[in-house]
Design a protein around this motif. Structure first.
Motif, short mmCIF file in Angstrom:
data_model
loop_
_atom_site.label_atom_id
_atom_site.label_comp_id
_atom_site.label_asym_id
_atom_site.label_seq_id
_atom_site.Cartn_x
_atom_site.Cartn_y
_atom_site.Cartn_z
N PHE A 92 -4.05 13.07 -5.08
CA PHE A 92 -3.61 11.83 -4.47
C PHE A 92 -3.15 10.85 -5.54
N GLU A 93 -2.15 10.05 -5.19
CA GLU A 93 -1.67 8.97 -6.03
C GLU A 93 -2.29 7.66 -5.55
N ILE A 94 -3.09 7.04 -6.39
CA ILE A 94 -3.83 5.84 -6.03
C ILE A 94 -3.15 4.62 -6.63
N LEU A 95 -2.92 3.63 -5.80
CA LEU A 95 -2.33 2.37 -6.28
C LEU A 95 -3.39 1.58 -7.03
N ASP A 96 -3.07 1.19 -8.25
CA ASP A 96 -4.04 0.49 -9.09
C ASP A 96 -3.33 -0.65 -9.79
N GLY A 97 -4.07 -1.46 -10.48
CA GLY A 97 -3.48 -2.56 -11.22
C GLY A 97 -4.14 -3.89 -10.89
N PRO A 98 -3.57 -4.95 -11.39
CA PRO A 98 -2.34 -4.99 -12.21
C PRO A 98 -2.60 -4.58 -13.66
N ASP A 99 -1.52 -4.17 -14.32
CA ASP A 99 -1.63 -3.80 -15.72
C ASP A 99 -1.47 -5.03 -16.60
N ASP A 100 -1.25 -4.82 -17.88
CA ASP A 100 -1.13 -5.95 -18.82
C ASP A 100 0.08 -6.82 -18.51
N ASN A 101 1.06 -6.25 -17.83
CA ASN A 101 2.26 -7.02 -17.46
C ASN A 101 2.16 -7.63 -16.07
N GLY A 102 1.01 -7.48 -15.43
CA GLY A 102 0.84 -8.05 -14.10
C GLY A 102 1.46 -7.22 -12.99
N GLU A 103 1.77 -5.97 -13.22
CA GLU A 103 2.42 -5.14 -12.23
C GLU A 103 1.45 -4.04 -11.76
N MET A 104 1.60 -3.67 -10.49
CA MET A 104 0.80 -2.60 -9.93
C MET A 104 1.40 -1.25 -10.33
N PHE A 105 0.57 -0.25 -10.39
CA PHE A 105 1.04 1.08 -10.79
C PHE A 105 0.22 2.12 -10.03
N THR A 106 0.70 3.34 -10.04
CA THR A 106 0.00 4.46 -9.40
C THR A 106 -0.54 5.40 -10.47
N ARG A 107 -1.64 6.02 -10.13
CA ARG A 107 -2.30 6.95 -11.05
C ARG A 107 -2.96 8.04 -10.21
N PRO A 108 -3.27 9.19 -10.84
CA PRO A 108 -4.00 10.24 -10.11
C PRO A 108 -5.39 9.76 -9.74
N GLY A 109 -5.88 10.24 -8.61
CA GLY A 109 -7.20 9.84 -8.16
C GLY A 109 -8.30 10.37 -9.07
N LYS A 110 -9.46 9.72 -8.99
CA LYS A 110 -10.63 10.14 -9.76
C LYS A 110 -11.86 10.06 -8.87
N LEU A 111 -12.98 10.48 -9.39
CA LEU A 111 -14.19 10.62 -8.58
C LEU A 111 -14.63 9.30 -7.93
N SER A 112 -14.42 8.20 -8.61
CA SER A 112 -14.89 6.91 -8.10
C SER A 112 -14.01 6.33 -7.01
N ASP A 113 -12.85 6.90 -6.77
CA ASP A 113 -11.93 6.38 -5.75
C ASP A 113 -12.42 6.76 -4.36
N HIS A 114 -12.18 5.87 -3.40
CA HIS A 114 -12.46 6.16 -2.01
C HIS A 114 -11.32 6.99 -1.41
N PHE A 115 -11.61 7.62 -0.28
CA PHE A 115 -10.57 8.41 0.38
C PHE A 115 -9.37 7.52 0.68
N PRO A 116 -8.16 7.97 0.41
CA PRO A 116 -6.98 7.13 0.66
C PRO A 116 -6.81 6.81 2.15
N LYS A 117 -6.29 5.63 2.42
CA LYS A 117 -6.02 5.23 3.79
C LYS A 117 -4.66 5.75 4.24
#
Length: 309
Positions: free
Chosen positions: A136-161
């Motif tokens: 799954f691609e999880i929406l995360d952020g913001p990064d250092d530039n204040g923008e949201m980004f996607t990353r692969p899921g990890k164990l701590s992530d909840h099931f995607p909606k």
């Protein structure tokens, strides 16, 4: 004092004259009735009666609201493998149930209160769960530039909606909002029996019953008309372990998974209950032995009072 003595003397004299036993003066009897009460007390008792009657009526109405009425049916009681005090969840079924949720249910229903890490040690190994999360691609952020980004899921992530918000979910389902399945096994009367009956209970409406377009007839659903199309059927998916994916098998597996999702501590709670029962049995037997044999001497022992010299 003199008046009391005079009354007693008259009573004794009257008893002697009549040739019977002396008649003792009787104390005045309290005559308490609703009509003799004060206005405030009558209002308080009336209010209490109305409240009790209203509460009983409300309890009866709530009890009857979950009963079968008209064409609505009660879900039968099924012999679940995890039913009873000495049985635990079938974790192979939990694993297959997650596969059913992922491939069938997750398209519409969310599970906001479960994370991938909850599967570790229950239905999958840690390596397997990491691989599942990375799909799954999880929406995360913001990064250092204040923008949201996607990353692969990890164990701590909840099931995607499946939908970003409830409005989008309603728009995609003709106005119906698919419920979250995290605690659905506890949130419905009948629990997994109801879910199994609902999933396998789709049928044609009886003669004289009209179902609005876009709805489906299900006698186990409140109102008998449900917006969810029949989600499962024979061979709706192919199990990884080779189990035949019949409709009843698929419904059984997803119900077992939802039971675990609603109570991840299900097996631990039963194990703790057994320990408490065993400890209580031992303590009860020990206390009975002490009372029956050790303290029996105290029952037959006579206590004598010796006055001080």
């Amino acid at each position: 004092m003199a008046a009391a003595c005079l009354v007693l003397r008259r009573s004794l004299r009257a008893g002697q004259l009549l040739g019977g036993r002396p008649v003792w003066p009787q104390p005045p009897q309290a005559n308490m009735s609703f009509s003799t009460m004060s206005r405030g007390r009558r209002m308080a008792l009336s209010t209490l009666g109305v409240v009790l009657a209203g509460g009983a009526g409300l309890a009866l109405a709530l009890h009857r609201s979950v009963k079968a009425s008209d064409l609505e049916l009660h879900a039968p009681s099924y012999p679940w493998s995890h039913g009873g005090l000495f049985y635990s969840l079938d974790h192979a079924s939990v694993r297959r149930g997650y596969q059913v949720y992922k491939q069938v249910c997750a398209a519409c229903h969310s599970m906001d209160y479960l994370a991938f890490r909850n599967l570790v040690g229950v239905s999958h190994t840690e390596a397997e769960v990491k691989a599942l999360a990375e799909e799954f691609e999880i929406l995360d952020g913001p990064d250092d530039n204040g923008e949201m980004f996607t990353r692969p899921g990890k164990l701590s992530d909840h099931f995607p909606k499946p939908y970003p918000n409830p409005e989008a979910a309603r728009a995609a389902n003709n106005g119906a909002l698919p419920p979250d399945l995290s605690y659905i096994a506890n949130a419905r009367h009948g629990e997994e029996d109801y879910i199994f009956s609902l999933l396998t209970g789709y049928c044609d409406p009886p003669a004289g019953v009209a179902v609005r377009e876009g709805l489906y007839f299900n006698p186990y659903f409140v109102g008998q008309s449900i917006a969810m199309a029949p989600p499962i059927y024979d061979e709706v998916l192919e199990y990884d372990d080779g189990t035949p994916a019949t409709m009843s098998q698929v419904a059984k597996d997803v119900c077992t998974f939802l039971r675990w999702a609603a109570e991840p501590e299900y097996d631990d709670r039963k194990r703790m209950g057994l320990k408490i029962i065993m400890m209580a049995t031992f303590i009860t037997a020990f206390i009975y032995y002490m009372k029956r044999h050790r303290w029996s001497v105290m029952k037959s022992r006579k206590m004598a009072y010796k006055p001080p010299q």
